[in-house]
Write a protein that holds these residues in place. Structure first.
Motif, PDB file in Angstrom:
ATOM      1  N   ILE A   1     -10.794  -3.817  -1.527  1.00  7.04           N
ATOM      2  CA  ILE A   1     -10.902  -4.799  -0.439  1.00  7.04           C
ATOM      3  C   ILE A   1      -9.629  -5.646  -0.323  1.00  7.04           C
ATOM      4  O   ILE A   1      -9.030  -5.719   0.751  1.00  7.04           O
ATOM      5  N   PRO A   2      -9.154  -6.310  -1.407  1.00  5.12           N
ATOM      6  CA  PRO A   2      -7.909  -7.090  -1.248  1.00  5.12           C
ATOM      7  C   PRO A   2      -6.682  -6.230  -0.956  1.00  5.12           C
ATOM      8  O   PRO A   2      -5.813  -6.629  -0.162  1.00  5.12           O
ATOM      9  N   VAL A   3      -6.599  -5.038  -1.557  1.00  5.07           N
ATOM     10  CA  VAL A   3      -5.441  -4.176  -1.320  1.00  5.07           C
ATOM     11  C   VAL A   3      -5.426  -3.697   0.130  1.00  5.07           C
ATOM     12  O   VAL A   3      -4.379  -3.713   0.798  1.00  5.07           O
ATOM     13  N   MET A   4      -6.577  -3.260   0.637  1.00  2.00           N
ATOM     14  CA  MET A   4      -6.662  -2.840   2.036  1.00  2.00           C
ATOM     15  C   MET A   4      -6.349  -4.006   2.978  1.00  2.00           C
ATOM     16  O   MET A   4      -5.693  -3.834   4.005  1.00  2.00           O
ATOM     17  N   HIS A   5      -6.811  -5.193   2.639  1.00  2.00           N
ATOM     18  CA  HIS A   5      -6.567  -6.368   3.479  1.00  2.00           C
ATOM     19  C   HIS A   5      -5.065  -6.623   3.622  1.00  2.00           C
ATOM     20  O   HIS A   5      -4.554  -6.780   4.737  1.00  2.00           O
ATOM     21  N   LEU A   6      -4.355  -6.641   2.504  1.00  2.00           N
ATOM     22  CA  LEU A   6      -2.914  -6.894   2.541  1.00  2.00           C
ATOM     23  C   LEU A   6      -2.167  -5.762   3.243  1.00  2.00           C
ATOM     24  O   LEU A   6      -1.245  -5.999   4.027  1.00  2.00           O
ATOM     25  N   PHE A   7      -2.581  -4.528   2.963  1.00  2.00           N
ATOM     26  CA  PHE A   7      -1.879  -3.383   3.533  1.00  2.00           C
ATOM     27  C   PHE A   7      -2.045  -3.335   5.045  1.00  2.00           C
ATOM     28  O   PHE A   7      -1.073  -3.142   5.784  1.00  2.00           O
ATOM     29  N   VAL A   8      -3.263  -3.487   5.523  1.00  2.00           N
ATOM     30  CA  VAL A   8      -3.526  -3.399   6.966  1.00  2.00           C
ATOM     31  C   VAL A   8      -2.841  -4.545   7.711  1.00  2.00           C
ATOM     32  O   VAL A   8      -2.230  -4.350   8.768  1.00  2.00           O
ATOM     33  N   ASN A   9      -2.914  -5.752   7.164  1.00  2.00           N
ATOM     34  CA  ASN A   9      -2.379  -6.916   7.869  1.00  2.00           C
ATOM     35  C   ASN A   9      -0.853  -6.967   7.902  1.00  2.00           C
ATOM     36  O   ASN A   9      -0.268  -7.489   8.852  1.00  2.00           O
ATOM     37  N   TYR A  10      -0.205  -6.422   6.855  1.00  2.00           N
ATOM     38  CA  TYR A  10       1.233  -6.644   6.741  1.00  2.00           C
ATOM     39  C   TYR A  10       2.082  -5.370   6.661  1.00  2.00           C
ATOM     40  O   TYR A  10       3.289  -5.445   6.873  1.00  2.00           O
ATOM     41  N   CYS A  11       1.467  -4.226   6.325  1.00  2.00           N
ATOM     42  CA  CYS A  11       2.290  -3.040   6.058  1.00  2.00           C
ATOM     43  C   CYS A  11       1.963  -1.832   6.919  1.00  2.00           C
ATOM     44  O   CYS A  11       2.809  -0.942   7.071  1.00  2.00           O
TER      45      CYS A  11
END
Length: 507
Positions: free
Chosen positions: A380-390
């Protein structure tokens, strides 16, 4: 209760080693990255990184691989939802409803449902693995040569019975795998078979270089042969660049989660059962889960952007991640192609899976189970950061750079496995074989399973004949063998039943 305590012990092993935590987080992030890139997947990444784990502690190596496997299964849905180009085979069905939601401006919600559903399926599968694998391993301690011989037969039959494509292609893959498995010294007479004068083949084809060739080098050959489709995918990513910046993760609300609960439960049941069957794979699980949710919710029009369709599929495919390790850890039989890569990593570390794995290497076993549990939570946190910024920038990366890096890792990885240039030649040969198999859509999973089971079935058949004094019919006098043989017959009859049902539906 003992299994639960051992699980907490495995979690403690990871948290007491900062490097293990770093590798687990890095592996999950890397898995999401490679899953999001069309053409890459967990198998390719793990195949080229396995040799790097040679100098690591077993727990650290398994944390890295568990993170990659878990992250890539979920990450494949990013490109499926944003581009309608599945990053992995497990995300094919996700694109049915996910891309429709993206077109309605709900791409962030679709990705949020993906992350939460994947985490739920992964956590439940890790718990099932924690309790199921030791129990099966305990029962397997009662096995002798006849039981293992029957188990191998059931493994071959399950590949045929659970196949989603043409059965003939699965049979071809099995036969090719059996042909590869007889290379080396005969276990009965000590005769050299198909070694062609290469000493490196005396103990059979090395597993890790073979996997590097099948997954890594064959993928590069496929890229070279399909430059135009990849260019089209690159153009799609470039066009998306202007709109994907506005995609932000949005999570399902309390009401939606309550509606997902029964869907998650039935999807985890499907995923865990299918994953624990050797040779079944994620493709079977995702289509079964999607079909199941359509039966459960006939009021919804699936394929038009229904959130329930994404929740069912993503929960099922991440359930397969953990449950596919059950036959590997408990019986020494890989559940699918990805779990075969874990077998290669364990062999590099000098460890052998099977019934005694939880006796002699319990710390490593429960560290691996804990790694799957924690990696699922990290989604959940990894997907959140990846989708929002990368996500936008990653989907527009040039494939030439990635392909060059993969080639370097494949060559160096194959060499360092045994510090022998002949291992590079083996990887290249199997890369060409893998490219040909891909061209004719012959699956890798049955081939790898039959390579592993081939040497086992030969040894156990010889042991069975010695035990029964060449009277193979005595195998029916052993209850466990009877159960396994009945399951073998059921798996073999499944394609016939499916064909008759389809014919009846057409009529």
């Amino acid at each position: 209760m003992d299994a639960l305590l051992n699980l907490f012990s495995g979690i403690g092993n990871i948290f007491t080693a900062p490097f293990d935590i770093f590798l687990l987080v890095s592996g999950t992030a890397l898995g999401v990255l490679v899953g999001a890139l069309p053409g890459l997947n967990s198998s390719i990444t793990m195949a080229v990184l396995i040799p790097i784990t040679y100098g690591m502690d077993p727990g650290a190596a398994l944390c890295l691989l568990a993170g990659i496997y878990t992250g890539s299964t979920c990450g494949g849905s990013i490109s499926a939802i944003l581009l309608e180009i599945p990053g992995t085979g497990a995300a094919v069905v996700t694109a049915f409803d996910g891309y429709k939601m993206q077109q309605r401006g709900e791409g962030g919600l679709a990705l949020g449902i993906t992350a939460v559903s994947s985490a739920v399926g992964g956590v439940i599968a890790a718990v099932v693995l924690c309790f199921g694998a030791p129990f099966i391993a305990e029962q397997a301690l009662k096995f002798a040569s006849p039981e293992y011989f029957a188990l191998c037969l059931m493994g071959f039959a399950s590949v045929i019975g659970m196949s989603t494509g043409r059965i003939s292609k699965n049979i071809m893959a099995i036969l090719l795998g059996l042909l590869i498995s007889i290379i080396g010294i005969s276990p009965q007479g000590g005769i050299k078979r198909f070694t062609f004068g290469f000493n490196v083949l005396l103990e059979g084809v090395p597993l890790v270089p073979m996997l590097i060739g099948l997954f890594g080098i064959s993928a590069l050959l496929g890229v070279i042969a399909n430059m135009k489709p990849l260019q089209r995918a690159g153009n799609a990513a470039f066009i998306l660049k202007e709109t994907a910046k506005r995609v932000r993760m949005a999570y399902p609300d309390k009401k939606m989660i309550c509606s997902f609960l029964p869907i998650w439960m039935q999807s985890t049941v499907v995923g865990n059962i299918v994953g624990a069957i050797p040779g079944a794979g994620m493709t079977v699980a995702i289509f079964m889960a999607y079909d199941q949710v359509k039966r459960y919710r006939p009021d919804l029009k699936f394929g038009t952007g229904v959130p329930e369709g994404i929740a069912a599929v993503e929960c099922a495919n991440n359930s397969v991640v953990g449950s596919s390790m059950i036959p590997l850890l408990a019986l020494g039989v890989p559940g699918n192609a990805a779990s075969a890569l874990f077998l290669g990593a364990l062999l590099i570390q000098g460890l052998r899976t099977g019934p005694n794995f939880f006796v002699h290497s319990a710390s490593v076993a429960y560290t691996l189970i804990a790694a799957f549990l924690l990696a699922s939570i990290l989604l959940i946190p990894v997907m959140h950061l990846f989708v929002n910024y990368c996500a936008t920038y990653v989907l527009s990366l040039k494939r030439e750079v990635l392909n060059g890096l993969i080639l370097i890792l494949c060559v160096t990885g194959a060499f360092t496995t045994g510090n022998n240039y002949q291992f590079i030649m083996i990887a290249i040969v199997f890369g060409i074989i893998g490219f040909i198999l891909k061209k004719y859509e012959i699956p890798f999973g049955p081939l790898i399973l039959s390579v592993v089971l081939g040497s086992m079935v030969e040894s156990y058949y010889i042991g069975t004949m010695v035990m029964f004094r060449s009277n193979i019919m005595l195998i029916f006098s052993r209850p466990i063998c009877d159960v396994l043989l009945i399951l073998t017959v059921i798996f073999l009859l499944m394609p016939i039943c499916r064909a008759l049902r389809k014919r009846r539906e057409k009529a």
